[in-house]
Design a protein around this motif. Structure first.
Motif, mmCIF file in Angstrom:
data_model
loop_
_atom_site.group_PDB
_atom_site.id
_atom_site.type_symbol
_atom_site.label_atom_id
_atom_site.label_comp_id
_atom_site.label_asym_id
_atom_site.label_seq_id
_atom_site.Cartn_x
_atom_site.Cartn_y
_atom_site.Cartn_z
ATOM 1 N N TRP A 173 42.503 74.324 10.120
ATOM 2 C CA TRP A 173 41.695 75.453 9.657
ATOM 3 C C TRP A 173 41.663 76.588 10.673
ATOM 4 O O TRP A 173 41.525 77.765 10.298
ATOM 5 C CB TRP A 173 40.307 75.028 9.206
ATOM 6 N N ARG A 174 41.814 76.268 11.947
ATOM 7 C CA ARG A 174 41.863 77.351 12.924
ATOM 8 C C ARG A 174 43.183 78.127 12.812
ATOM 9 O O ARG A 174 43.230 79.318 13.127
ATOM 10 C CB ARG A 174 41.665 76.805 14.333
ATOM 11 N N MET A 175 44.232 77.460 12.376
ATOM 12 C CA MET A 175 45.504 78.155 12.182
ATOM 13 C C MET A 175 45.507 78.972 10.878
ATOM 14 O O MET A 175 46.081 80.064 10.829
ATOM 15 C CB MET A 175 46.653 77.149 12.165
ATOM 16 N N ARG A 176 44.888 78.453 9.836
ATOM 17 C CA ARG A 176 44.905 79.114 8.528
ATOM 18 C C ARG A 176 43.678 79.985 8.265
ATOM 19 O O ARG A 176 43.698 80.848 7.388
ATOM 20 C CB ARG A 176 44.978 78.047 7.419
ATOM 21 N N GLY A 177 42.611 79.758 9.014
ATOM 22 C CA GLY A 177 41.320 80.336 8.670
ATOM 23 C C GLY A 177 40.541 79.318 7.858
ATOM 24 O O GLY A 177 41.104 78.621 7.009
ATOM 25 N N PHE A 178 39.236 79.221 8.112
ATOM 26 C CA PHE A 178 38.451 78.146 7.498
ATOM 27 C C PHE A 178 38.453 78.238 5.976
ATOM 28 O O PHE A 178 38.771 77.275 5.273
ATOM 29 C CB PHE A 178 37.012 78.172 8.036
ATOM 30 N N GLU A 179 38.089 79.395 5.451
ATOM 31 C CA GLU A 179 38.012 79.529 3.993
ATOM 32 C C GLU A 179 39.378 79.309 3.352
ATOM 33 O O GLU A 179 39.500 78.626 2.324
ATOM 34 C CB GLU A 179 37.471 80.909 3.632
ATOM 35 N N GLN A 180 40.416 79.869 3.970
ATOM 36 C CA GLN A 180 41.759 79.737 3.419
ATOM 37 C C GLN A 180 42.207 78.279 3.373
ATOM 38 O O GLN A 180 42.754 77.804 2.372
ATOM 39 C CB GLN A 180 42.737 80.552 4.277
ATOM 40 N N PHE A 181 41.951 77.544 4.461
ATOM 41 C CA PHE A 181 42.396 76.152 4.470
ATOM 42 C C PHE A 181 41.579 75.299 3.507
ATOM 43 O O PHE A 181 42.126 74.389 2.866
ATOM 44 C CB PHE A 181 42.341 75.557 5.880
ATOM 45 N N MET A 182 40.296 75.564 3.379
ATOM 46 C CA MET A 182 39.504 74.825 2.395
ATOM 47 C C MET A 182 40.036 75.068 0.979
ATOM 48 O O MET A 182 40.090 74.146 0.152
ATOM 49 C CB MET A 182 38.036 75.216 2.493
ATOM 50 N N LEU A 183 40.475 76.284 0.689
ATOM 51 C CA LEU A 183 41.085 76.561 -0.601
ATOM 52 C C LEU A 183 42.441 75.864 -0.727
ATOM 53 O O LEU A 183 42.810 75.394 -1.810
ATOM 54 C CB LEU A 183 41.248 78.072 -0.797
#
Length: 323
Positions: free
Chosen positions: A150-160
């Motif tokens: 999630w730190r690589m993708r962004g939290f919201e983006q990785f949760m999606l």
């Protein structure tokens, strides 16, 4: 009984001569005590991978900062620099990728260079010669799988990604798993007693996602890491850390071979209930004190809580540490 024997007995739910101890401090926390492990005669020492090369300019920048500016430990900041992670910027560095091909072309730090782990065997021998238990963690960005992703993708983006773009989540987690397996093998072959695996997958009120999501994405990858490490070192003890309340994952963690969980925060997890259900299969590392207790509590309050933990949870299957 030396510290290594004491820790191995405790973490395999057997009774040591006394309950082993561990602490963790940032350097600025105890300025008058240069080495807390030695000062408090603790039972566990930690080996470390060497930091990456090529950070001379960044280190010069850190050294130029005024002494009253604290933005994190040098180790933490070097890790952020290596991963090109900027917590002050919304979204991760890979947040713009919309396909597996784009993820595959993106920068990924080299965490498997032999120079990074050339000294691990000597570190282990040095502590072992003193009868101490030795633990080690693979290099990661906060946690081996979920947190790094999630730190690589962004939290919201990785949760999606986990819900709506499984191909992207699967690709990224597979890369992180492969790197973690490599470095877990390195630690196992170096002779550590305890493999430390970390991922904050919970908050005080429960998991950050459903148990089904965890079982689909993370459980099989954790199992592959543990199996690979144990092939190299069958007696290796496996530690799993998550902040928050991850009680719902405990049966799965036991199933895949985790020996000990941490920190078992008393403000959101019931250590006594966990001990009653899993006491002969799972050890507890931590259990002492909420954040407010450590920040604002009196010494006598901490002493009383330590005594309570010993009475409730000891003497087998417990390693006392701040939670």
């Amino acid at each position: 009984m030396n510290s290594r024997e004491r820790v191995r007995l405790a973490l395999t739910c057997q009774r040591p001569d006394r309950i082993p101890l561990s602490l963790g401090f940032f350097g600025q926390s105890l300025p008058g005590i240069p080495d807390a492990d030695e000062h408090f005669d603790l039972d566990v020492r930690y080996v470390e991978f060497s930091p990456p090369a090529g950070q001379d300019d960044f280190l010069r920048y850190l050294r130029r900062l005024p002494p009253d500016v604290h933005i994190g430990t040098t180790t933490q900041l070097r890790t952020y620099h290596e991963w090109d992670y900027h917590p002050e910027i919304a979204g991760g560095r890979l947040s713009g990728a919309s396909s597996v091909a784009e993820l595959a072309e993106a920068y990924f730090p080299d965490l498997t260079s032999p120079q990074r782990y050339a000294s691990l065997g000597e570190q282990v021998r040095r502590w072992r010669d003193r009868g101490l238990a030795v633990a080690g963690s693979p290099p990661h960005l906060g946690g081996e799988l979920f947190e790094s992703a999630w730190r690589m993708r962004g939290f919201e983006q990785f949760m999606l990604d986990l819900k709506e773009r499984p191909a992207l989540a699967t690709y990224l987690l597979d890369q992180l798993t492969a790197v973690t397996i490599h470095n877990a093998l390195v630690l196992a072959q170096a002779g550590v007693d305890v493999l430390l695996l970390d991922d904050d997958v919970a908050m005080p009120t429960g998991l950050l996602f459903s148990p089904a999501i965890w079982r689909g994405y993370f459980k099989p990858r954790l199992l592959s890491i543990i199996r690979a490490a144990r092939e190299a070192a069958p007696d290796l003890l496996v530690f799993y850390h998550s902040d928050g309340d991850f009680t719902r994952l405990i049966p799965d963690l036991v199933e895949i071979g985790v020996n000990v969980i941490n920190p078992v925060q008393p403000d959101c997890m019931d250590a006594a209930a966990i001990k009653a259900e899993f006491g002969d299969r799972l050890a507890l590392w931590g259990t002492v004190g909420s954040a407010s207790a450590w920040d604002f509590g009196a010494p006598d309050q901490i002493r009383a809580e330590v005594r309570q933990r010993i009475e409730q949870l000891g003497p087998a299957g417990l390693l006392l540490a701040p939670a």
